[in-house]
Design a protein around this motif. Structure first.
Motif, PDB file in Angstrom:
ATOM      1  N   LEU A   2       0.837  -1.189   0.000  1.00  0.00           N
ATOM      2  CA  LEU A   2       0.000   0.000   0.000  1.00  0.00           C
ATOM      3  C   LEU A   2       0.870   1.237   0.000  1.00  0.00           C
ATOM      4  N   GLU A  39       1.057   5.205   1.307  1.00  0.00           N
ATOM      5  CA  GLU A  39       0.545   6.215   2.220  1.00  0.00           C
ATOM      6  C   GLU A  39       1.469   7.425   2.166  1.00  0.00           C
ATOM      7  N   LEU A  70      -2.581  -3.914   7.714  1.00  0.00           N
ATOM      8  CA  LEU A  70      -2.288  -2.492   7.857  1.00  0.00           C
ATOM      9  C   LEU A  70      -2.997  -1.732   6.749  1.00  0.00           C
ATOM     10  N   GLY A  71      -3.766  -0.704   7.136  1.00  0.00           N
ATOM     11  CA  GLY A  71      -4.414   0.148   6.147  1.00  0.00           C
ATOM     12  C   GLY A  71      -5.303  -0.586   5.173  1.00  0.00           C
ATOM     13  N   LEU A 101       0.919   6.449   8.862  1.00  0.00           N
ATOM     14  CA  LEU A 101       0.324   5.125   8.735  1.00  0.00           C
ATOM     15  C   LEU A 101      -0.771   4.952   9.769  1.00  0.00           C
ATOM     16  N   PRO A 102      -1.964   4.488   9.363  1.00  0.00           N
ATOM     17  CA  PRO A 102      -3.008   4.187  10.350  1.00  0.00           C
ATOM     18  C   PRO A 102      -2.687   2.873  11.047  1.00  0.00           C
ATOM     19  N   ASP A 147      -2.253   6.616  14.675  1.00  0.00           N
ATOM     20  CA  ASP A 147      -1.454   6.684  13.459  1.00  0.00           C
ATOM     21  C   ASP A 147       0.008   6.872  13.828  1.00  0.00           C
TER      22      ASP A 147
END
Length: 329
Positions: A175, A177, A189-190, A215-216, A253
């Protein structure tokens, strides 16, 4: 375990004697004491040099277990090695009660195990071996540039006697971000979830960043970051080679910036007390002694076929009884 610090990764070619294993000839008991996971913190866990395989062996930088903190979620063992030109040759050796994770930044490593697996691992691909009740494996490579990390995941009580199995994942979710490209090695993650099997809620991800981003992350997880290369800040703190940056729990985050690559580890705090000695994780001295005896007598861990050499002998147990301990000292 308190080892004397020393220089890491000398700039010369020597035989490589490391792998996803503890090759120490006189391993000490790793003791921990239970506590409650901290809220958001910035705590530097300075790694120490560990020579594996004797006085002529090379060293790794071990940041988990550290003198004060032994686990991040179920992650209980982190060795960082390279980059350097080296040839890996790790004889067949046993594991029980854990999962081994092989993650390379550069180089290639050939894995063999007692299930008959034969797999080459390359950068960006995951080798995950679930030892469960017992497995043995070997690792080797040609002399070439090599850089990677070796990690263990402690199995919870209900899963630690599962049948051993091996997974290789060449296609992992990625991903983006902000300025970061994130490969999810284990966990989620995410919205991206790794296909690798995990037995506790956890996260393992490689982050390559150029710029800044956030990053969440799961607030109920504790997290830590390990620099692999470059110049990176995470949660306002600059990452340093050979140091694991522990970040505690409670963050929705994780802000980051810079140019480089780092490993992000996380997980739900692991509350069980364990005994971790040599390549085994158990719950009592007697269980560890039984693992050792089973390996020494050629039972319980199978046979690795195709490796040109003898298996690694089991070291002697300590003279005092091993005690189960918790997450931190």
């Amino acid at each position: 375990m308190e080892d004397e610090p020393g220089p890491c990764f000398p700039a010369r070619r020597r035989p490589y004697s490391r792998g996803v294993s503890n090759l120490e000839t006189a391993p000490q008991e790793i003791r921990c004491a239970a506590d409650t996971a901290a809220g958001p913190v910035v705590e530097r866990l300075t790694g120490h040099a560990v020579a594996l395989g004797g006085p002529r062996a090379m060293t790794v930088t071990r940041t988990l277990p550290s003198r004060g903190r032994r686990m991040v979620g179920a992650w209980c063992f982190v060795d960082d090695y390279g980059p350097e030109v080296a040839a890996m040759r790790v004889p067949p050796h046993p594991h029980a009660g854990l999962q081994t994770v092989t993650w390379l930044v550069s180089g290639e490593v050939l894995h063999r195990d007692s299930l008959g697996s034969l797999q080459e691992v390359r950068p960006g691909r995951l080798n995950l071996m679930t030892a469960g009740r017992g497995i043995s494996h070997s690792e080797e490579s040609a002399e070439a540039p090599l850089h990677g990390v070796q990690l263990w995941v402690a199995l919870p009580d209900e899963a630690r006697h599962v049948a051993p199995h091996f997974e290789h994942h060449a296609d992992l979710p990625v991903l983006t971000e902000g300025g970061a490209r994130v490969t999810v090695i284990m966990g989620s993650l995410g919205g991206a979830t790794s296909p690798a099997r995990a037995y506790t809620p956890l996260l393992g991800a490689e982050v390559v960043i150029s710029g800044s981003g956030a990053l969440p992350v799961e607030p109920g997880f504790e997290h830590a970051a390990l620099l692999l290369s470059g110049d990176v800040e995470v949660a306002g703190a600059r990452l340093e080679r050979g140091t694991l940056l522990y970040l505690g729990c409670g963050r929705p985050d994780l802000r980051m910036s810079g140019q480089g690559r780092f490993l992000l580890l996380g997980g739900e705090p692991f509350e069980e007390e364990i005994v971790m000695w040599w390549n085994f994780i158990g719950r009592s001295h007697d269980e560890i002694a039984a693992f050792r005896q089973g390996w020494a007598e050629g039972e319980d861990f199978g046979t690795v076929r195709g490796f040109d050499g003898a298996p690694l002998p089991a070291p002697a147990l300590p003279t005092t009884r091993l005690k189960p301990r918790g997450r931190v000292r």
